[in-house]
Design an enzyme around this catalytic site. Structure first.
Site, PDB file in Angstrom:
ATOM      1  CE  LYS A  15      -2.056  -0.683   3.909  1.00 41.08           C
ATOM      2  NZ  LYS A  15      -1.643  -2.026   4.346  1.00 41.08           N
ATOM      3  NE  ARG A  89      -4.345  -1.173   9.912  1.00 37.97           N
ATOM      4  CZ  ARG A  89      -3.329  -0.583   9.282  1.00 37.97           C
ATOM      5  NH1 ARG A  89      -3.452   0.637   8.840  1.00 37.97           N
ATOM      6  NH2 ARG A  89      -2.199  -1.228   9.084  1.00 37.97           N
ATOM      7  NE  ARG A 128       8.488  -4.671   5.557  1.00 37.63           N
ATOM      8  CZ  ARG A 128       7.247  -4.229   5.352  1.00 37.63           C
ATOM      9  NH1 ARG A 128       6.793  -4.051   4.122  1.00 37.63           N
ATOM     10  NH2 ARG A 128       6.458  -3.969   6.365  1.00 37.63           N
ATOM     11  NE  ARG A 132       6.475  -0.708  10.486  1.00 37.13           N
ATOM     12  CZ  ARG A 132       5.471  -0.718   9.647  1.00 37.13           C
ATOM     13  NH1 ARG A 132       5.594  -0.160   8.459  1.00 37.13           N
ATOM     14  NH2 ARG A 132       4.329  -1.273   9.984  1.00 37.13           N
ATOM     15  NE  ARG A 143       1.983  -5.150  10.962  1.00 35.54           N
ATOM     16  CZ  ARG A 143       3.121  -5.060  10.250  1.00 35.54           C
ATOM     17  NH1 ARG A 143       4.223  -5.594  10.701  1.00 35.54           N
ATOM     18  NH2 ARG A 143       3.130  -4.426   9.103  1.00 35.54           N
TER      19      ARG A 143
END
Ligand code: ADP
Length: 185
Positions: A15, A89, A128, A132, A143
């Site tokens: 996104k 969301r 990746r 975070r 999540r």
């Protein structure tokens, strides 16, 4: 009226990448709630402090906190094309968004779902840089669970309102961008 669009999809669906491309190439003003929250946390604001623990657990920040933040941000926007990334969301957030847009004389033009299956998003996030806090494997699973439980109902919500545009998010960023542009007509 200037277009107002929502981009949604699972974590790791790209996104943010697509939002940046729409900003650069089509002039959309971008409003990314994840970025707003991370910024608030860095700056140590009240919002940042209240949101922090939820974010680290991979949970959603309570609706009232985020809705208020988005309302304020929308009030600052001029008559320009707007792109919402990471909001709404939940169905409650989608209802609040409709009300807030209405109050500003806007309405939603399209809700673009960037569709990517769980195994691919999990692979992407694990692959990746995990810089975070919420990119740790157990948090990624949370999540995804939250996405399916809380956010996926938006598919039906926007379908009913004739606003849903479904895009295959498994290709490379250029391919997905082309699909998003085509979906927006
Ligand atoms: P991603 O799409 O990769 O999961 P975001 O950067 O959009 O990440 O969001 C990171 C975190 O910020 C979420 O896991 C959640 O805790 C919080 N957050 C962002 N947007 C919202 C929202 N609209 N409602 C509730 N929490 C949110």
């Amino acid at each position: 009226m200037q277009p107002t669009i929502v981009l949604f999809g699972p974590p790791g669906s790209g996104k943010g990448t697509q939002a940046a491309r729409l900003h650069d190439e089509a002039g959309y003003r971008q409003l990314a709630t994840g970025d707003l929250l991370r910024e608030a946390r860095r700056a140590g604001t009240d919002l940042g402090r209240r949101a922090s623990a939820y974010m680290d657990r991979g949970e959603l920040v309570p609706d009232h906190l985020i809705v208020e933040t988005v309302r304020d941000a929308l009030a600052d926007l001029e008559a320009e094309p707007v792109l919402l990334d990471g909001f709404p969301r939940t169905v409650a957030q989608a209802d609040a968004l409709a009300g807030a847009l209405d109050a500003h004389g806007r309405e939603l033009t399209a809700a673009v779902l960037i569709d990517v299956p769980d195994d691919i998003v999990a692979e992407r996030i694990m692959g990746r840089h995990q810089d975070r806090e919420d990119d740790r494997p157990e948090t990624v699973r949370e999540r995804l669970r939250v996405y399916h439980g809380e956010t996926e109902p938006l598919i039906g919500y926007y379908e009913e309102r004739g606003l849903l545009r479904r895009v295959d998010g498994t290709g490379d960023p250029d391919a997905v961008h082309a699909e998003v542009r085509a979906a927006l007509g």
